[in-house]
Design a protein around this motif. Structure first.
Motif, PDB file in Angstrom:
ATOM      1  N   UNK A 213      52.589 -15.520  -7.947  1.00  0.00           N
ATOM      2  CA  UNK A 213      51.742 -14.340  -7.730  1.00  0.00           C
ATOM      3  C   UNK A 213      50.447 -14.774  -7.076  1.00  0.00           C
ATOM      4  N   UNK A 214      49.749 -13.832  -6.494  1.00  0.00           N
ATOM      5  CA  UNK A 214      48.425 -14.148  -5.975  1.00  0.00           C
ATOM      6  C   UNK A 214      47.412 -14.117  -7.103  1.00  0.00           C
ATOM      7  N   UNK A 215      47.598 -13.107  -7.981  1.00  0.00           N
ATOM      8  CA  UNK A 215      46.710 -13.036  -9.139  1.00  0.00           C
ATOM      9  C   UNK A 215      47.370 -13.801 -10.283  1.00  0.00           C
ATOM     10  N   UNK A 216      46.577 -14.194 -11.258  1.00  0.00           N
ATOM     11  CA  UNK A 216      47.086 -14.843 -12.465  1.00  0.00           C
ATOM     12  C   UNK A 216      47.810 -16.156 -12.204  1.00  0.00           C
ATOM     13  N   UNK A 217      47.421 -16.828 -11.142  1.00  0.00           N
ATOM     14  CA  UNK A 217      47.953 -18.175 -10.921  1.00  0.00           C
ATOM     15  C   UNK A 217      47.523 -19.086 -12.063  1.00  0.00           C
ATOM     16  N   UNK A 218      48.456 -19.776 -12.660  1.00  0.00           N
ATOM     17  CA  UNK A 218      48.099 -20.717 -13.725  1.00  0.00           C
ATOM     18  C   UNK A 218      48.026 -20.094 -15.101  1.00  0.00           C
ATOM     19  N   UNK A 219      48.450 -18.831 -15.204  1.00  0.00           N
ATOM     20  CA  UNK A 219      48.358 -18.159 -16.510  1.00  0.00           C
ATOM     21  C   UNK A 219      49.725 -17.946 -17.153  1.00  0.00           C
ATOM     22  N   UNK A 220      49.671 -17.722 -18.470  1.00  0.00           N
ATOM     23  CA  UNK A 220      50.867 -17.321 -19.201  1.00  0.00           C
ATOM     24  C   UNK A 220      50.606 -15.918 -19.743  1.00  0.00           C
TER      25      UNK A 220
ATOM     26  N   UNK B 131      53.609 -17.669 -15.740  1.00  0.00           N
ATOM     27  CA  UNK B 131      54.792 -17.641 -16.601  1.00  0.00           C
ATOM     28  C   UNK B 131      54.691 -16.402 -17.481  1.00  0.00           C
ATOM     29  N   UNK B 132      55.774 -15.633 -17.448  1.00  0.00           N
ATOM     30  CA  UNK B 132      55.786 -14.317 -18.056  1.00  0.00           C
ATOM     31  C   UNK B 132      56.861 -14.316 -19.127  1.00  0.00           C
ATOM     32  N   UNK B 133      56.480 -14.076 -20.371  1.00  0.00           N
ATOM     33  CA  UNK B 133      57.493 -14.044 -21.434  1.00  0.00           C
ATOM     34  C   UNK B 133      57.457 -12.700 -22.170  1.00  0.00           C
ATOM     35  N   UNK B 134      58.575 -12.375 -22.828  1.00  0.00           N
ATOM     36  CA  UNK B 134      58.610 -11.178 -23.673  1.00  0.00           C
ATOM     37  C   UNK B 134      58.470 -11.620 -25.112  1.00  0.00           C
TER      38      UNK B 134
END
Lengths: 348, 348
Positions: free
Chosen positions: B317-324, B251-254
Motif C-alpha cells: 500500500x502507499x499508506x500504512x507501509x510498515x504497519x500491522x 500486514x492485515x489480519x482478522x
C-alpha cells in the motif's frame, strides 16, 4: 550430594563427577557426537562436525561469569570473545564466526554494557571473526549479578586435535601460567589496586586469543601436536591430570621450568595456594612429539611467544599410571593432585 | 538511557534500539556474516554459514531465564532445548546437534538440576539431536536466581529461509498463540495452580520442538514459504511488525481468525493485556505464497497441527507501509503496534 556447591563449578573432580552422573551417562552413545565427528565422548570444551569435503566445523560454547567484570588486563567482554576462540583453536580449528548471549541485570549502567560489548567487538575485529547472531535478556534487579555472557565460537579445521598425549611426548607451555587466576583472586579479596605489581601493570590478566600462535603453528607443525589445551579453570594441574588420567600415563614436570611470574609465586605462597591450579586465559599447553618439540619452541618464540618452553614429559610406567608428578626445586618429587574444591569462584 | 530496564530485554522497540546502538552499528559490514551466509544483517535469531557442497550450517543461540523454572507444560530444560531447535527450523535448517551452558546458583537442589537436565535430554533423544558439548558454572548464593541455561543448536539447510514476505502472501499460524506467555504470567502473579484451566491441564505452556511440522513441510513446500518465525518474546505482534517494517509492507489480519484459547482471552482481558503480544514456544508463523497457502494448511493439519490456519495477508500500500492492522470482531480496524515496554519479565 543434595545441593550444588561452588566446587561443582570449579572444573575439578566434583564437577566431572556431577556431569558424569547428570549428563554424560544419560546421553545415548550415538547422540554423543555427530557421526564421524568429535563430541562429549572425547572433549567437552569444543566439538567437531564433519563436512562433505573432509574438513570439520569446530564449535565451542562457554559461559562467562567473571567477578569483577572489569579487571586489570581485561574485562568480561574480552574474556568471552577470547575464551571461546581459544577453545576452537585448541581443537585445531581456525575461528571464523561467533554468536553471543548477554544477560544483564536491570539497572546495569548502559555505559558499562557499552564498554563490555566494545571490548568483545574489538577482539572480533582484530581476529577477523564475524558476529553472526546473538540473544539479549534482562533479569530483574537482584536476580543476576550485573552481567553474564555466553559465546559460541565456530571455526573450520582440516584435522581436529583429539587430545592423545603419547609416551615420550614433551609438555610445552607458551607463556607464564596463572596470571589471570592470581589477578582475579587478588581483586576478589579487595587487594587489587593496592598491590604495586597490579597498579604498575606488571601483573595483569593474560586474557587474549591465541590465534597468532596456534594457526601458524598448526599449519607448519600439526603432525607434531598430540594434544592441545588452554589451562583455564583448574589451571595447568587440571589439564595435565586430565591428560594423564584419560590416557593412563604419568606426566612428569619440573617445577623450576614452569614459567610463573615472581608476584604470582609470592602472593600464592602468602595465600597458601599452588599456582599450578590458577587459571590462565592466554596460554597454550601442548603435548609434542619429542623429535620436533624443540623446533616448535623455537617457532613459537619467532611468533612472539618468547616465554615458550618445555616443562616436562609424558612417561609410560607401571606405577603412577594416571598421575602428574612434579620435581620440586629442592630435588624432591611431589604428586600434583587433580583440582578439587574451589579456589576462586567466578574466575571466568 | 543511562541504565538497563526490563523493557530493554523484552524483544520490542527498546531492545532493537539498544542493540542497534551498542552492537549492530558497531560491527563492520564485512563481519556481519560469514561470506555468502546469513548473519546479523538479516536475522538475529539464527545464522547460516555456507558449505562447500552448496548447503549451509545453520546455528542459533539463545539464553533461557524463565521464571518459574518448572511451569505447567514444561520446564527450563524443555524450553532451552526446544527454543533453539525451533530457531534453526525457522531458518530452514534440520537440527542435528546441540551445545549447552548451564549456570546454577550455589545451594540449588541437585534433584531439580537432574530434572531440568533430564527434560532437556528427553527432547534431544526424541529429536535425534546429538549433545556435542557444553559448559557448567556455579555462581555464589544470591548472585544468580536458581538457574540460567543457554543453548546453541546446529542444523543443516539446503536453502535457508531469509524472511521476505511478499505482497499477496497469506499469513499462516500452526496453532493457538500466547499459551506460554499466559501461563508464565499467571504463575508469576501467584495465580497459577488456583486457576481451574491450569490445574486441569487445559491451559499450559505450548513449548515443543516444531520439527515434525517444519521438516516435512519444507521438504514438500519450501518454494511456498517466504518467511518463517516462531513468535516468542513480543508474540505474534512482534513477528508481524518486524516483517511489515523491514519490508515496508502492510500486514492485515482478522482478529477473529487468530486462534487464541478461551482462557487466554479471558485472563488477558482481565489483566488488560493484548494476547497478540504473549509469547508462544511451539507455534510457527509463516508467510506463504497465495497460490499454495491452502495446500500448506491442509498438509500441516495432516502432520498433526490441526489448528493450522490462515489469519491474514500481506499487502502493498502507499499508506500504512510498515504497519500491522487487525480487523476487529465488530468489524472495525485497529493498528497492532510493535511491542514496547515489558509485559512479562523472564518469559523465556
Amino acid at each position: 550430594m543434595d545441593y550444588i556447591t561452588l566446587a561443582h563449578g570449579a572444573g575439578g573432580v566434583e564437577m566431572l563427577e556431577l556431569l558424569e552422573k547428570l549428563i554424560f551417562k544419560r546421553v545415548d552413545d550415538k547422540l554423543k557426537r555427530v557421526e564421524g565427528g568429535v563430541g562429549i565422548d572425547i572433549a567437552d570444551d569444543a566439538a567437531a562436525i564433519p563436512l562433505p569435503d573432509g574438513r570439520y566445523v569446530v564449535v565451542s560454547v562457554d559461559s562467562y561469569t567473571v567477578n569483577p567484570i572489569f579487571f586489570p588486563g581485561g574485562d568480561i567482554g574480552v574474556l568471552a570473545a577470547s575464551g571461546s576462540i581459544n577453545d576452537v583453536l585448541m581443537l585445531g580449528g581456525k575461528p571464523i564466526a561467533m554468536l553471543d548471549t548477554i544477560i544483564v541485570e536491570e539497572g546495569f549502567p548502559v555505559k558499562d554494557l557499552e564498554a563490555v560489548i566494545e571490548s568483545m567487538l574489538k577482539v572480533l575485529r582484530e581476529e577477523n571473526v564475524a558476529l553472526i547472531g546473538g540473544d539479549f535478556k534482562v533479569m530483574p534487579r537482584g536476580q543476576v549479578d550485573k552481567i553474564v555472557i555466553s559465546t559460541t565460537a565456530i571455526g573450520i579445521s582440516d584435522n581436529p586435535i583429539i587430545d592423545k598425549p603419547a609416551p615420550g611426548d614433551k609438555i610445552f607451555v607458551s607463556d607464564y601460567v596463572g596470571d589471570h587466576g592470581a589477578v582475579i583472586l587478588l581483586m576478589q579479596m579487595g587487594l587489587g589496586r593496592d598491590i604495586e605489581e597490579i597498579s604498575t601493570g606488571m601483573l595483569r590478566s593474560d586474557v587474549k586469543p591465541l590465534t597468532k600462535l596456534m594457526v601458524p603453528l598448526l599449519s607448519k607443525y600439526r603432525y607434531c601436536v598430540n594434544a592441545a589445551r588452554d589451562p583455564t579453570r583448574g589451571g595447568l594441574a587440571g589439564v595435565l591430570n586430565e591428560w594423564a588420567e584419560k590416557n593412563e600415563l604419568l606426566i612428569y614436570i619440573s617445577e623450576d621450568k614452569v614459567p610463573i611470574r615472581e608476584p604470582v609465586k609470592r602472593y600464592s605462597e602468602m595465600l597458601g595456594i599452588d599456582p599450578l591450579y590458577l587459571a590462565s586465559e592466554g596460554v597454550a599447553v601442548l603435548s609434542l612429539k619429542p623429535e620436533c618439540a624443540d623446533e616448535v619452541v623455537e617457532y613459537a618464540k619467532k611468533l612472539g611467544f618468547g616465554n615458550s618452553r618445555i616443562i616436562g614429559e609424558v612417561k609410560q610406567t607401571d606405577m603412577f599410571k594416571g598421575y602428574v608428578a612434579a620435581e620440586t626445586s629442592i630435588g624432591g618429587l611431589r604428586l600434583v593432585e587433580p583440582p578439587r574444591g574451589e579456589i576462586v569462584p567466578r574466575i571466568c
